[in-house]
Design a protein around this motif. Structure first.
Motif, PDB file in Angstrom:
ATOM      1  N   ARG A  27       0.698  -1.216   0.077  1.00 42.15           N
ATOM      2  CA  ARG A  27       0.182   0.263   0.039  1.00 42.15           C
ATOM      3  C   ARG A  27       0.748   1.569   0.058  1.00 42.15           C
ATOM      4  N   PRO A  28       0.081   1.981  -0.262  1.00 43.63           N
ATOM      5  CA  PRO A  28       0.789   3.259  -0.137  1.00 43.63           C
ATOM      6  C   PRO A  28       1.634   3.606   0.582  1.00 43.63           C
ATOM      7  N   LEU A  29       3.138   4.538   1.003  1.00 39.78           N
ATOM      8  CA  LEU A  29       3.175   4.462   2.319  1.00 39.78           C
ATOM      9  C   LEU A  29       3.229   6.889   3.111  1.00 39.78           C
ATOM     10  N   ARG A  30       2.229   6.698   3.634  1.00 40.54           N
ATOM     11  CA  ARG A  30       2.340   7.665   3.721  1.00 40.54           C
ATOM     12  C   ARG A  30       2.682   8.664   4.830  1.00 40.54           C
ATOM     13  N   GLU A  31       3.216  10.145   4.843  1.00 41.71           N
ATOM     14  CA  GLU A  31       3.787  10.548   5.160  1.00 41.71           C
ATOM     15  C   GLU A  31       3.601  10.768   7.364  1.00 41.71           C
ATOM     16  N   LYS A  32       2.316  10.674   6.796  1.00 43.70           N
ATOM     17  CA  LYS A  32       1.298  11.123   8.082  1.00 43.70           C
ATOM     18  C   LYS A  32       0.623   9.817   8.386  1.00 43.70           C
ATOM     19  N   SER A  33      -0.119   8.902   9.479  1.00 44.19           N
ATOM     20  CA  SER A  33      -0.728   8.382   9.152  1.00 44.19           C
ATOM     21  C   SER A  33      -0.376   8.343  11.170  1.00 44.19           C
ATOM     22  N   VAL A  64       8.866  -0.756  32.469  1.00 42.01           N
ATOM     23  CA  VAL A  64       7.895  -1.007  30.786  1.00 42.01           C
ATOM     24  C   VAL A  64       8.817   0.517  29.661  1.00 42.01           C
ATOM     25  N   VAL A  65       9.219   1.625  30.881  1.00 41.08           N
ATOM     26  CA  VAL A  65      10.129   2.293  29.784  1.00 41.08           C
ATOM     27  C   VAL A  65      11.491   1.717  28.844  1.00 41.08           C
ATOM     28  N   ALA A  66      11.876   0.683  29.787  1.00 39.88           N
ATOM     29  CA  ALA A  66      12.758  -0.369  28.852  1.00 39.88           C
ATOM     30  C   ALA A  66      12.417  -1.164  27.783  1.00 39.88           C
ATOM     31  N   SER A  67      11.593  -2.100  28.096  1.00 41.27           N
ATOM     32  CA  SER A  67      10.352  -2.521  27.297  1.00 41.27           C
ATOM     33  C   SER A  67       9.935  -1.657  25.615  1.00 41.27           C
ATOM     34  N   LEU A  68       9.997  -0.229  26.084  1.00 40.35           N
ATOM     35  CA  LEU A  68       9.504   0.452  25.182  1.00 40.35           C
ATOM     36  C   LEU A  68      10.669   0.875  24.227  1.00 40.35           C
ATOM     37  N   VAL A  69      12.167   0.821  24.466  1.00 44.18           N
ATOM     38  CA  VAL A  69      12.850   1.397  24.618  1.00 44.18           C
ATOM     39  C   VAL A  69      13.511   0.262  23.309  1.00 44.18           C
ATOM     40  N   VAL A  77      15.216  -1.546  13.789  1.00 45.21           N
ATOM     41  CA  VAL A  77      14.920  -3.136  12.184  1.00 45.21           C
ATOM     42  C   VAL A  77      14.226  -3.476  11.705  1.00 45.21           C
ATOM     43  N   ARG A  78      13.012  -3.119  11.959  1.00 46.51           N
ATOM     44  CA  ARG A  78      11.818  -3.980  11.513  1.00 46.51           C
ATOM     45  C   ARG A  78      11.595  -3.051  10.750  1.00 46.51           C
ATOM     46  N   ALA A  79      11.618  -1.766  10.324  1.00 48.94           N
ATOM     47  CA  ALA A  79      11.574  -0.459   8.944  1.00 48.94           C
ATOM     48  C   ALA A  79      12.043  -1.246   7.792  1.00 48.94           C
ATOM     49  N   PHE A  80      13.609  -1.715   8.406  1.00 48.08           N
ATOM     50  CA  PHE A  80      14.358  -2.056   6.723  1.00 48.08           C
ATOM     51  C   PHE A  80      14.197  -3.036   6.392  1.00 48.08           C
ATOM     52  N   THR A  81      13.501  -4.194   6.786  1.00 49.74           N
ATOM     53  CA  THR A  81      12.281  -5.116   6.371  1.00 49.74           C
ATOM     54  C   THR A  81      11.260  -5.142   5.548  1.00 49.74           C
ATOM     55  N   VAL A  82      10.920  -3.943   5.656  1.00 51.57           N
ATOM     56  CA  VAL A  82       9.859  -3.287   4.428  1.00 51.57           C
ATOM     57  C   VAL A  82      10.176  -3.005   3.228  1.00 51.57           C
ATOM     58  N   ARG A  83      10.066  -3.960   2.288  1.00 51.88           N
ATOM     59  CA  ARG A  83      10.325  -3.430   1.204  1.00 51.88           C
ATOM     60  C   ARG A  83       9.143  -1.915   0.264  1.00 51.88           C
ATOM     61  N   VAL A 132       3.734   3.634  20.107  1.00 48.78           N
ATOM     62  CA  VAL A 132       4.698   4.038  20.459  1.00 48.78           C
ATOM     63  C   VAL A 132       5.693   3.251  18.723  1.00 48.78           C
ATOM     64  N   VAL A 133       5.936   2.325  18.377  1.00 47.95           N
ATOM     65  CA  VAL A 133       6.429   1.721  18.063  1.00 47.95           C
ATOM     66  C   VAL A 133       6.488   1.603  16.507  1.00 47.95           C
ATOM     67  N   LEU A 134       4.885   1.460  16.297  1.00 48.52           N
ATOM     68  CA  LEU A 134       4.419   2.794  14.739  1.00 48.52           C
ATOM     69  C   LEU A 134       5.076   3.567  14.516  1.00 48.52           C
ATOM     70  N   LEU A 135       4.584   4.223  15.841  1.00 39.05           N
ATOM     71  CA  LEU A 135       5.326   5.380  15.165  1.00 39.05           C
ATOM     72  C   LEU A 135       6.525   5.911  14.742  1.00 39.05           C
ATOM     73  N   ALA A 136       7.136   4.950  15.673  1.00 43.35           N
ATOM     74  CA  ALA A 136       9.006   5.193  15.222  1.00 43.35           C
ATOM     75  C   ALA A 136       9.094   3.969  13.967  1.00 43.35           C
ATOM     76  N   GLN A 137       8.329   2.919  13.767  1.00 44.22           N
ATOM     77  CA  GLN A 137       8.524   2.325  12.584  1.00 44.22           C
ATOM     78  C   GLN A 137       8.518   3.688  11.575  1.00 44.22           C
ATOM     79  N   GLN A 138       7.355   4.120  11.125  1.00 43.49           N
ATOM     80  CA  GLN A 138       6.870   5.100  10.211  1.00 43.49           C
ATOM     81  C   GLN A 138       7.795   6.186  10.123  1.00 43.49           C
ATOM     82  N   LEU A 139       8.374   7.235  10.890  1.00 44.52           N
ATOM     83  CA  LEU A 139       9.078   7.515  11.177  1.00 44.52           C
ATOM     84  C   LEU A 139      10.828   7.054  10.285  1.00 44.52           C
ATOM     85  N   VAL A 140      11.143   5.904  10.643  1.00 45.39           N
ATOM     86  CA  VAL A 140      12.320   5.491   9.780  1.00 45.39           C
ATOM     87  C   VAL A 140      11.599   5.393   8.126  1.00 45.39           C
TER      88      VAL A 140
END
Length: 153
Positions: A27-33, A64-69, A77-83, A132-140
């Motif tokens: 699907r299209p990559l949107r700059e802001k989701s 909890v903070v450590a889990s978020l980090v 890393v996951r963002a680099f597995t996305v084509r 949080v992790v979705l926003l981080a992946q989107q940024l990358v």
């Protein structure tokens, strides 16, 4: 009988399946989701309500903070597995099996905090974690797309 842990796990399963289906579909990559931000807000409210009636120790909060980090690092890393590719002048994205595996791994590490912290904390904070992790992946992904897209952003 209303069991909050079972309800949270059911919601987690639904959100994970929905996220994985979106991640693995081209699907299209949107700059802001808005999805990540919505999950952060809902998760923060849910977490705040829980913490108001179940005060956390410093250790619980730190875990909890450590889990978020860890989740944010896995998201990068996951963002680099996305084509990423260009179709019709737009950057499109599609996750891989490794993308899905890293989502499950990240969620698993987040739920590990339940074994070391206040009861149900992993389940209560999971929507915040997803956001949080979705926003981080989107940024990358958006930064990667700037190099893929012919005209730049």
């Amino acid at each position: 009988m209303d069991n909050p842990t079972v309800n949270n796990l059911a919601i987690t399963a639904v959100v994970l399946i929905w996220l994985l289906s979106r991640q693995l579909t081209e699907r299209p990559l949107r700059e802001k989701s808005p999805v990540g931000l919505v999950l952060v807000i809902i998760g923060a409210v849910e977490t705040g309500i829980y913490v108001a009636s179940h005060p956390l120790s410093w250790r619980d909060g730190a875990l909890v903070v450590a889990s978020l980090v860890v989740g944010v690092l896995l998201a990068a890393v996951r963002a680099f597995t996305v084509r990423l590719s260009v179709r019709g002048g737009r950057v499109v994205r599609q996750g891989t099996v490794l993308t899905a595996a890293l989502w499950v791994l990240g969620l698993g590490q987040h739920f590990l905090i339940d074994t070391a912290v206040a009861a149900e904390l992993g389940a209560v904070t999971v929507l915040f974690y997803f956001g949080v992790v979705l926003l981080a992946q989107q940024l990358v992904l958006v930064r990667r797309a700037a190099a893929v897209e012919p005209s730049g952003r």
